[in-house]
Design a protein around this motif. Structure first.
Motif, PDB file in Angstrom:
ATOM      1  N   ASP A 225      -8.905  -9.865 -16.552  1.00 23.78           N
ATOM      2  CA  ASP A 225      -9.219  -8.528 -16.035  1.00 23.78           C
ATOM      3  C   ASP A 225      -8.444  -8.287 -14.741  1.00 23.78           C
ATOM      4  O   ASP A 225      -9.002  -7.825 -13.740  1.00 23.78           O
ATOM      5  CB  ASP A 225     -10.731  -8.401 -15.809  1.00 23.78           C
ATOM      6  CG  ASP A 225     -11.156  -6.963 -15.536  1.00 23.78           C
ATOM      7  OD1 ASP A 225     -10.355  -6.043 -15.804  1.00 23.78           O
ATOM      8  OD2 ASP A 225     -12.276  -6.762 -15.033  1.00 23.78           O
ATOM      9  N   ASP A 226      -7.139  -8.583 -14.758  1.00 19.30           N
ATOM     10  CA  ASP A 226      -6.325  -8.367 -13.557  1.00 19.30           C
ATOM     11  C   ASP A 226      -5.661  -6.995 -13.609  1.00 19.30           C
ATOM     12  O   ASP A 226      -5.797  -6.262 -14.588  1.00 19.30           O
ATOM     13  CB  ASP A 226      -5.285  -9.483 -13.398  1.00 19.30           C
ATOM     14  CG  ASP A 226      -4.248  -9.500 -14.528  1.00 19.30           C
ATOM     15  OD1 ASP A 226      -4.358  -8.673 -15.465  1.00 19.30           O
ATOM     16  OD2 ASP A 226      -3.330 -10.340 -14.472  1.00 19.30           O
ATOM     17  N   ARG A 230      -5.231  -4.592 -16.861  1.00 14.80           N
ATOM     18  CA  ARG A 230      -5.961  -3.315 -16.821  1.00 14.80           C
ATOM     19  C   ARG A 230      -5.014  -2.142 -17.037  1.00 14.80           C
ATOM     20  O   ARG A 230      -5.372  -1.157 -17.695  1.00 14.80           O
ATOM     21  CB  ARG A 230      -6.691  -3.155 -15.475  1.00 14.80           C
ATOM     22  CG  ARG A 230      -7.954  -3.987 -15.361  1.00 14.80           C
ATOM     23  CD  ARG A 230      -8.849  -3.494 -14.225  1.00 14.80           C
ATOM     24  NE  ARG A 230      -8.172  -3.571 -12.925  1.00 14.80           N
ATOM     25  CZ  ARG A 230      -8.174  -4.639 -12.140  1.00 14.80           C
ATOM     26  NH1 ARG A 230      -8.797  -5.740 -12.545  1.00 14.80           N
ATOM     27  NH2 ARG A 230      -7.561  -4.620 -10.980  1.00 14.80           N
ATOM     28  N   GLY A 414     -11.446  -0.476 -20.552  1.00 12.57           N
ATOM     29  CA  GLY A 414     -11.684  -1.265 -19.349  1.00 12.57           C
ATOM     30  C   GLY A 414     -12.935  -2.109 -19.462  1.00 12.57           C
ATOM     31  O   GLY A 414     -12.968  -3.268 -19.039  1.00 12.57           O
ATOM     32  N   ALA A 415     -13.983  -1.536 -20.042  1.00 15.90           N
ATOM     33  CA  ALA A 415     -15.234  -2.277 -20.241  1.00 15.90           C
ATOM     34  C   ALA A 415     -15.023  -3.418 -21.229  1.00 15.90           C
ATOM     35  O   ALA A 415     -15.571  -4.514 -21.070  1.00 15.90           O
ATOM     36  CB  ALA A 415     -16.322  -1.336 -20.746  1.00 15.90           C
ATOM     37  N   LYS A 418     -13.336  -6.272 -19.427  1.00 12.24           N
ATOM     38  CA  LYS A 418     -14.280  -7.015 -18.597  1.00 12.24           C
ATOM     39  C   LYS A 418     -15.118  -7.968 -19.451  1.00 12.24           C
ATOM     40  O   LYS A 418     -15.408  -9.107 -19.044  1.00 12.24           O
ATOM     41  CB  LYS A 418     -15.192  -6.072 -17.817  1.00 12.24           C
ATOM     42  CG  LYS A 418     -16.095  -6.801 -16.805  1.00 12.24           C
ATOM     43  CD  LYS A 418     -16.932  -5.826 -15.999  1.00 12.24           C
ATOM     44  CE  LYS A 418     -17.714  -6.565 -14.905  1.00 12.24           C
ATOM     45  NZ  LYS A 418     -18.535  -7.663 -15.423  1.00 12.24           N
ATOM     46  N   THR A 419     -15.502  -7.520 -20.631  1.00  9.01           N
ATOM     47  CA  THR A 419     -16.249  -8.383 -21.551  1.00  9.01           C
ATOM     48  C   THR A 419     -15.426  -9.612 -21.916  1.00  9.01           C
ATOM     49  O   THR A 419     -15.930 -10.734 -21.941  1.00  9.01           O
ATOM     50  CB  THR A 419     -16.621  -7.604 -22.830  1.00  9.01           C
ATOM     51  OG1 THR A 419     -17.503  -6.530 -22.485  1.00  9.01           O
ATOM     52  CG2 THR A 419     -17.299  -8.518 -23.845  1.00  9.01           C
ATOM     53  N   GLN A 421     -13.024 -10.961 -20.157  1.00  7.35           N
ATOM     54  CA  GLN A 421     -12.966 -11.798 -18.962  1.00  7.35           C
ATOM     55  C   GLN A 421     -14.252 -12.614 -18.805  1.00  7.35           C
ATOM     56  O   GLN A 421     -14.213 -13.835 -18.617  1.00  7.35           O
ATOM     57  CB  GLN A 421     -12.756 -10.914 -17.731  1.00  7.35           C
ATOM     58  CG  GLN A 421     -13.019 -11.570 -16.388  1.00  7.35           C
ATOM     59  CD  GLN A 421     -11.824 -12.286 -15.805  1.00  7.35           C
ATOM     60  OE1 GLN A 421     -10.713 -12.093 -16.258  1.00  7.35           O
ATOM     61  NE2 GLN A 421     -12.043 -13.105 -14.787  1.00  7.35           N
ATOM     62  N   ASP A 422     -15.390 -11.936 -18.887  1.00  8.29           N
ATOM     63  CA  ASP A 422     -16.680 -12.601 -18.689  1.00  8.29           C
ATOM     64  C   ASP A 422     -16.932 -13.679 -19.741  1.00  8.29           C
ATOM     65  O   ASP A 422     -17.432 -14.765 -19.425  1.00  8.29           O
ATOM     66  CB  ASP A 422     -17.818 -11.577 -18.710  1.00  8.29           C
ATOM     67  CG  ASP A 422     -17.783 -10.636 -17.506  1.00  8.29           C
ATOM     68  OD1 ASP A 422     -17.075 -10.950 -16.528  1.00  8.29           O
ATOM     69  OD2 ASP A 422     -18.450  -9.590 -17.562  1.00  8.29           O
ATOM     70  N   ARG A 437     -13.923 -18.115  -8.461  1.00  2.00           N
ATOM     71  CA  ARG A 437     -14.346 -16.719  -8.587  1.00  2.00           C
ATOM     72  C   ARG A 437     -13.512 -15.823  -7.684  1.00  2.00           C
ATOM     73  O   ARG A 437     -13.039 -16.243  -6.644  1.00  2.00           O
ATOM     74  CB  ARG A 437     -15.821 -16.603  -8.187  1.00  2.00           C
ATOM     75  CG  ARG A 437     -16.749 -17.321  -9.153  1.00  2.00           C
ATOM     76  CD  ARG A 437     -16.864 -16.578 -10.472  1.00  2.00           C
ATOM     77  NE  ARG A 437     -17.839 -17.206 -11.373  1.00  2.00           N
ATOM     78  CZ  ARG A 437     -18.251 -16.640 -12.497  1.00  2.00           C
ATOM     79  NH1 ARG A 437     -17.770 -15.477 -12.877  1.00  2.00           N
ATOM     80  NH2 ARG A 437     -19.122 -17.260 -13.276  1.00  2.00           N
TER      81      ARG A 437
END
Length: 437
Positions: A225-226, A230, A414-415, A418-419, A421-422, A437
């Protein structure tokens, strides 16, 4: 790539699930000096590899008393799991074919040997961005590049002319071309965003400068998610949301039909695309052309990589030096590379082979573009470096799930990023890795 401390940590925590299976081949057991003929076992999925290896066995291998036996395998995660299972029992073969993104997993589990001392002078045969994938950013050499997948832009030359479209050289121009086509032919799409092949998105992020896995001291850093990624996600998500491009997956009957009938008139792909188009869109032979991938900046000339593999020597082999000699020959010798191209249908990573006799003529499907391979070789030389980690499989699975939903619903990419990445961070921590982190 992490230092030795992280290597030792990872050795006790498998990055992919180890399945039970029969160990049908094993490495040599001789750990001392060579006292006679050497027999090596090579796990590979490349078609026709046995014919290529015959050249070695009957030529330099015969002179050096090094013989290689090919054991055909499945590819992808199936082979990675099989290698790790065999290594756990200390019975991995001498040599394995491994996709670039699988190397960190194999290295982290101490399955691949550092052959830097055995392949001096090989580095200059490859583009820097390709070679870096086998060193993982270190002084070690964990494999020799075999084939590569430099990314390119494919388009229907006839339909671009019909609709007065200009081949885009930047991504801004690409978006403008997609919108212009929609205005002139609402029933057509420039292309589609597909979430069923993670390698495409990874290659696009790579071109933009993304580094998905790096290390900080003894910790992994996940940068999926950099800013670079993005930018890529927002760009494609925006085009999907406004309806400027399609949102359907690739490799389906509907996708094939769209390409074959001209419903979609372009495809962001890699050097191997002609083979896919031959079966997906047979009626369009001679109507396509290839150009460099659009750039984020008009002043830059860089491409991503989609696909490719290497030849590695395992730590279970008792004949590392002999195995490294074969790996180097296989991927740098002119006759071997010509045979690989002919028998295996691969695009070699070695820059010298990309202009060899095997590539004097364009692919039959692109007979209308005589400079196909010279242009491909030039593009391949601009391949950006990549940054893979020990749980690529988890990141790729997350991409397919999250982005498939976002593409289908024309919702926030974008969401979805993030998913991804997480999920990747959570898996690393679950495996016992320290994550910055």
């Amino acid at each position: 790539m992490p230092n030795k401390k992280l290597h030792r940590l990872a050795a006790g925590t498998a990055a992919v699930a180890l399945g039970a299976g029969a160990l049908t081949a094993c490495g040599s057991s001789d750990d001392g000096a060579e006292s006679g003929p050497v027999s090596l076992t090579y796990w590979t999925w490349t078609p026709g590899m046995d014919k290529v290896v015959d050249l070695w066995n009957e030529g330099p291998g015969k002179k050096q008393r090094i013989q290689v036996t090919v054991k055909k395998q499945a590819s992808g995660d199936t082979l990675v799991t099989k290698i790790l299972t065999a290594h756990k029992a200390k019975k991995a073969p001498d040599l394995v074919q491994a996709e670039y993104q699988a190397l960190p997993t194999l290295v982290s589990n101490d399955a691949l040997a550092d052959i830097s001392a055995d392949v001096d002078g090989v580095k200059n045969k490859f583009a820097d961005g390709v070679w870096q994938q086998t060193t993982l950013g270190s002084d070690a050499v964990y494999a020799i590049p075999q084939d590569s997948g430099p990314m390119m832009f494919y388009y229907r030359e006839d339909l671009f002319k019909k609709y007065g479209l200009t081949v885009p050289t930047t991504w801004d121009e690409f978006a403008g071309t997609a919108r212009a086509l929609k205005k002139k032919a609402p029933d057509k799409d420039l292309t589609t965003f597909s979430a069923n092949d993670s390698g495409l998105f990874a290659g696009l992020a790579q071109q933009a400068g993304a580094k998905w896995w790096t290390t900080s001291g003894d910790k992994w850093k996940v940068g999926i998610d950099d800013a670079a990624t993005r930018k890529v996600a927002d760009f494609w998500g925006g085009l999907v949301k406004e309806g400027a491009i399609d949102n359907q997956p690739m490799y389906t009957p509907a996708w094939n039909k769209a390409l074959n009938t001209g419903r979609q008139i372009a495809w962001v792909s890699a050097v191997w695309a002609p083979g896919t188009l031959t079966t997906a869109a047979p009626d369009t032979k001679g109507k396509w052309a290839m150009a460099p991938l659009p750039q984020w900046s008009a002043s830059k000339d860089v491409t991503g990589s989609w696909g490719g593999s290497s030849t590695a020597v395992t730590t279970d082999s008792g004949h590392r030096e002999a195995a490294a000699k074969f790996a180097a020959w296989l991927n740098t010798d002119r006759d071997a590379l010509t045979a690989l191209a002919k028998e295996g249908g691969i695009y070699p990573a070695a820059t010298t082979a990309q202009t060899s006799e095997a590539f004097l003529k364009p692919p039959a499907f692109f007979a209308n573009q005589p400079d196909f391979y010279p242009q491909a070789a030039k593009i391949a030389g601009t391949t950006a470096p990549s940054a893979w980690g020990p749980n690529v499989n988890v990141a790729y699975t997350s991409f397919k799930d999250a982005f498939a939903t976002a593409a289908k619903n024309r919702s926030d990419f974008g969401a979805a990023l993030k998913t991804m990445q997480d999920d990747t961070v959570a898996d690393l921590e679950k495996q016992g890795f320290e994550v910055a982190r």
